[in-house]
Enzyme design. Sequence first.
Site, PDB file in Angstrom:
ATOM      1  N   GLY A   1       5.809  28.545 -23.470  1.00  0.00           N
ATOM      2  CA  GLY A   1       7.162  29.057 -23.275  1.00  0.00           C
ATOM      3  C   GLY A   1       7.363  29.810 -21.978  1.00  0.00           C
TER       4      GLY A   1
ATOM      5  CB  THR B   1      -3.172  14.095 -13.528  1.00  0.00           C
ATOM      6  OG1 THR B   1      -2.227  15.178 -13.456  1.00  0.00           O
ATOM      7  CG2 THR B   1      -2.868  13.055 -12.479  1.00  0.00           C
TER       8      THR B   1
ATOM      9  CD  GLU C   1       4.628  24.408 -10.772  1.00  0.00           C
ATOM     10  OE1 GLU C   1       3.618  23.830 -10.325  1.00  0.00           O
ATOM     11  OE2 GLU C   1       4.818  24.591 -11.982  1.00  0.00           O
TER      12      GLU C   1
ATOM     13  NE  ARG D   1       6.527  14.263 -14.077  1.00  0.00           N
ATOM     14  CZ  ARG D   1       6.929  14.539 -15.323  1.00  0.00           C
ATOM     15  NH1 ARG D   1       6.301  15.468 -16.027  1.00  0.00           N
ATOM     16  NH2 ARG D   1       7.943  13.893 -15.851  1.00  0.00           N
ATOM     17  N   GLY D   2       2.056  16.266 -15.483  1.00  0.00           N
ATOM     18  CA  GLY D   2       1.247  16.182 -16.685  1.00  0.00           C
ATOM     19  C   GLY D   2       1.085  14.782 -17.253  1.00  0.00           C
TER      20      GLY D   2
END
Length: 773
Positions: free
Chosen positions: A56, A27, A89, A23-24
């Site tokens: 994209g 982290t 994912e 999760r950007g």
Amino acid sequence: MAFDSSSPSSKSERIYDVFINFRGVDTRKKFVSHLHSSLSKAGVKTFLDEENLLKGMELKELLRAIEVSQIAIVVFSKRYADSSWCLEELQKIFECRQTCGLRVVPVFYYVEPSEVRQQKGDFGDALRAAARSGYAGEHLEFALSSWRRTLTDAANLSGWNPKDWRTEAELVRDIVNYVIANLDYNALPITKFPVGLDHPVQEVIRFIERTRNSCKIGIWGMGGSGKTTIAKTIYNKLHRLFENKSFIENIREVCQTDRRRGLVRLQEKLLSDILKVKVEIQSNGIGQGMIENRFIGKRAVIVLDDVNKFDQLQALCGNTQWMGERSVIIITTRDLRLLKSFEVDFVYEMKEMEANESLELFCRHAFREEKPREDFKELAKDAVAYCGGLPLALEVLGSYLSKRTMIEWRSVLSKLKISPNTQVQEKLRISFDSLCDQMEKEIFLDVCCVFIGKDRGCVTEVLNGCGLFADIGITVLLERSLIKVEKNNKLRMHHLLQDMGREIIREGSNKEPGKRSRLWFQEEVRDVLTNSTGTDAIEGLTLKLNLTNRECFKADAFEEMSSLRLLQLHHVELTGDYGYLSKQLRWIYWQGFPSKYIPDNFYLEDAIAINFKHSNLRQLWKEPKGLAASGSCNAFLLGGNYPLLLAHTGEGHSVDFTVPEDWDMKGMALCFVYLSTPETVATKCLISVVLVNYTKCSIQIYKRDTVISFNDADWQGIISHLEAGDKVEIFLSFRNELVIKNTAVYLLKKPVMKVYSRKRNLKDQESSRKRQG
């Protein structure tokens, strides 16, 4: 055990070493950036999902990246569960863990494993919010249940927790070391442009999936057809699921290069791979004993590549009783007989590539693109057509033509019509050189020069009459993928194999065609016949001219061709004494035979099969040996002591004739020849026969249910009551779909086989001396 036959795809096998799922907002700028940097510095090819999302990339492309990675690192953080993309994912990661052996390593970044496992507190609230943002109703409950199950499975895996390390730097260092230690370098490199591999790989893996016990798989085909590439691709998909694995490559070559210890070296590699210790053995027998005893119960995947002898299978597999549950042995070979003897459970036969796949593979090598450049489009199509769907030829020719000019392309393609590519020919010739004896090689050369497109049964009879034992010989060629038999029983051969066979013949006398064993190239045949340069080396000769350019040669041009046994002429005229033609002739195919009768000195006593299609024959001989026909003879078939043309008609379904006065009908059979349209097998459409004997005033009716198949034996029974002098008319009834243009009737004796001799007998020699002197 389950394998995903479509994932990962062969087109991008093992693209990434590591896939990082995270999760950007939690982290990306901290832990994950340091981990990614350290992995990259260590040479580990890493896919960072959010880095690529910024470019994209769609979710389906991210999921594809997971399929082609070896290790997935999942970084759980406080806000991980509020991203539906992270959760999608994660589901894909666990799917690939089950289907293709993806290794999953969780990192619990300041979140407890129990929070992830039980989805309580803030972590659980974020999960429910993510589900509500993307789903509703039944779909909401299904997505939430599926995500929870996957999160629980992930949390139950052993992973890293920063609290157990003094610094994040030390944690990153240890993760990188773990990754390097666990990267799978057993995966084999495959071709640079793996086009057309998906279908065969999927078919083999589907069979393995359906098999509950251990299984033995054969991959069979001609040289250069891609057997090894297919085997490597299958191995790369399977090997992660097996603790015991080995790929033994180039078995034929190793055994030929080192005849004394080649097999022992291969046994040592196999034992070392499976037992995971270096093994040295003294003899083949000791190695086989170790394999049978030390491998008992082991679950393994073993590939034996390019096997050409059964003793290789015995040395490397033993009795196969040792195979543990769901073990897999894959064998690639050019010899189908080996697979049958080894009693494999499934054989995948390599096919020629489809036209679109052939063009793509060629263009990948020639242009580094999927399609040809517009200005080279027609030349590329010509090159692909020459390769005939053979992957080796497409790769070799494409690479050779890469970055060359259009003039050079045209030069290369013109040259290939005369001189085949050496690199391709060397690969194909291995199959020819491995044939057991000279007779099998002679049969192959006869087929590639004369018998392509001819009926297998007729060819077998002819070659048997040449003393070549074709019943077994043709079977061996089929097993070695050197020839094929089409559904209509016609012989076929890949044209590159045909080129290879003809090149072998050329090598016998490169400069003097008259000294070669077989002649087929039109200009060379013309030259030999015009200048009378033929020799007793010539066993087969073919000259195909058009009706409009019929040519005439002197019969004495054949005088020195005393070994000639196979003769094919189209619209060729001979002047002079037909006695110059070889008495060794066993097969004569003379389309447009120019004479109205067969000359008395045309020696046909030992001929096995004769075809005078579209000839000018009105009767077979001048004298009362034969009877006049009512029309031109379109076929004269199936020899052995002169088939006799009884009658011919242009009216289709009925024919009348009179049995010759001097003929004993015992041991005789009638042969009916039909000229029909469209291409239909006449004997299958023939439903009844009415035989009217005007001499005896009798009528007999035969229906299909009263005879087996209207074959030769049935006809022999139908005419057994006929006697010399009987005037007979026969009416034939066919199914509606068969239109008969004309019918001919032949009276046959059972052929008498005579063994062909390559040496001229004393009588022939004496006749030759008389003609010369």
